[in-house]
Write an enzyme that holds these catalytic residues in place. Sequence first.
Site, short mmCIF file in Angstrom:
data_model
loop_
_atom_site.label_atom_id
_atom_site.label_comp_id
_atom_site.label_asym_id
_atom_site.label_seq_id
_atom_site.Cartn_x
_atom_site.Cartn_y
_atom_site.Cartn_z
N THR A 15 0.85 -1.19 0.00
CA THR A 15 0.00 0.00 0.00
C THR A 15 0.88 1.23 0.00
O THR A 15 2.00 1.20 0.50
CB THR A 15 -0.94 0.04 1.23
OG1 THR A 15 -1.79 1.18 1.13
CG2 THR A 15 -0.19 0.09 2.55
N ASN A 17 -0.65 3.93 1.21
CA ASN A 17 -1.43 4.70 2.18
C ASN A 17 -1.02 4.29 3.60
O ASN A 17 -1.38 3.22 4.08
CB ASN A 17 -2.92 4.41 1.92
CG ASN A 17 -3.83 5.16 2.86
OD1 ASN A 17 -3.46 5.47 3.99
ND2 ASN A 17 -5.03 5.45 2.39
N ASP A 73 -8.49 -2.96 -1.41
CA ASP A 73 -9.17 -1.89 -2.13
C ASP A 73 -10.41 -1.51 -1.35
O ASP A 73 -11.14 -2.39 -0.87
CB ASP A 73 -9.56 -2.35 -3.54
CG ASP A 73 -8.76 -1.57 -4.54
OD1 ASP A 73 -7.62 -1.98 -4.79
OD2 ASP A 73 -9.26 -0.52 -4.99
N ALA A 74 -10.63 -0.20 -1.21
CA ALA A 74 -11.77 0.23 -0.40
C ALA A 74 -12.46 1.39 -1.08
O ALA A 74 -11.90 2.02 -1.98
CB ALA A 74 -11.29 0.65 0.98
N PHE A 150 -7.79 9.34 7.49
CA PHE A 150 -7.42 9.79 6.14
C PHE A 150 -8.67 9.79 5.27
O PHE A 150 -9.76 9.38 5.69
CB PHE A 150 -6.35 8.86 5.55
CG PHE A 150 -6.83 7.45 5.33
CD1 PHE A 150 -7.38 7.06 4.12
CD2 PHE A 150 -6.74 6.50 6.36
CE1 PHE A 150 -7.84 5.77 3.93
CE2 PHE A 150 -7.20 5.20 6.16
CZ PHE A 150 -7.75 4.84 4.94
N ASP A 153 -12.65 10.03 6.05
CA ASP A 153 -12.92 9.82 7.48
C ASP A 153 -13.66 10.99 8.14
O ASP A 153 -14.58 10.76 8.94
CB ASP A 153 -11.62 9.52 8.25
CG ASP A 153 -11.22 8.06 8.14
OD1 ASP A 153 -12.06 7.23 7.76
OD2 ASP A 153 -10.05 7.75 8.45
N ARG A 180 -12.44 -1.98 6.94
CA ARG A 180 -11.09 -2.53 6.81
C ARG A 180 -10.80 -3.50 7.95
O ARG A 180 -10.26 -4.59 7.73
CB ARG A 180 -10.08 -1.38 6.83
CG ARG A 180 -8.63 -1.80 6.73
CD ARG A 180 -7.73 -0.64 6.35
NE ARG A 180 -8.21 -0.06 5.11
CZ ARG A 180 -8.89 1.09 5.04
NH1 ARG A 180 -9.11 1.81 6.11
NH2 ARG A 180 -9.33 1.53 3.87
P1 IMP Z 1 -8.02 2.72 -2.13
O1 IMP Z 1 -8.49 1.43 -1.59
O2 IMP Z 1 -6.68 3.11 -1.58
O3 IMP Z 1 -8.12 2.84 -3.61
O4 IMP Z 1 -8.99 3.78 -1.46
C1 IMP Z 1 -9.88 4.51 -2.18
C2 IMP Z 1 -10.23 5.79 -1.49
O5 IMP Z 1 -11.36 5.55 -0.67
C3 IMP Z 1 -9.17 6.39 -0.58
O6 IMP Z 1 -8.34 7.27 -1.27
C4 IMP Z 1 -10.02 7.14 0.41
O7 IMP Z 1 -10.31 8.41 -0.09
C5 IMP Z 1 -11.30 6.34 0.47
N1 IMP Z 1 -11.25 5.43 1.62
C6 IMP Z 1 -11.08 4.10 1.63
N2 IMP Z 1 -11.07 3.63 2.87
C7 IMP Z 1 -11.23 4.69 3.67
C8 IMP Z 1 -11.28 4.84 5.07
O8 IMP Z 1 -11.14 3.92 5.87
N3 IMP Z 1 -11.46 6.10 5.49
C9 IMP Z 1 -11.59 7.16 4.67
N4 IMP Z 1 -11.54 7.08 3.37
C10 IMP Z 1 -11.36 5.84 2.86
#
Ligand code: IMP
Length: 202
Positions: A15, A17, A73-74, A150, A153, A180
Amino acid sequence: MSRSGEGDLRFVIVTTNMGKAEEFQKIFERYGLKFRVEQLATIEIQSMDLREIAKHRVLHAYNVLREPVMVEDAGLFVEALGGFPGPFSSYVFRTIGIKGILKLMEGVRDRRAQFRSAIAFYSPLTEPVKIFTGEVSGWVAEEPRGTKGFGFDPIFIPAEGDGRTFGEMDVEEKNAFSHRARAAMRFAEWISKLRGVAPPYR
Ligand code: IMP
């Protein structure tokens, strides 16, 4: 087999992040899992399905690292916006951001939303790719609150919480409800069971 024994499964969390990495670290510590974090940018395919995106990313990461690997991925799925930004969350966060989502939600009374997470794990010893999902329901806040966490949130209020946004919670508090954390615990339960069964990973 002891927790630090030869049969322990070692894997890499890929990651860029560090907020995500910290949330994973806190959960995996509880299970005594052995892992390291690698800040590797992976190719992200376009799909409406987080699981598909995670699956492709984990295989790409494995091809680069050649070690057991996990990616996540979220996304934030807003009911009144037909699930937007969903799989496009990171692009939307980088472009219109929190302000843009709040603008789209101006005057909208139904503020229900979900965060969803899909974890993908790959190792040739546990083929095929394993997927673990988690979600949390809540609401989009009227205005941003809190400086922790982040992404989105500061505008997400989990339904099971006390009215605070994720941005107002410490990592451990967020982990009590988050998409998550739920996916991560499912993954940790699964991988813990392989201890002493699969050959040791290097
Ligand atoms: P990715 O899984 O890194 O592609 O996440 C996609 C985007 O979803 C991130 O850049 C965040 O903006 C948002 N996101 C995903 N998970 C969270 C979280 O736990 N808190 C806040 N934003 C989230």
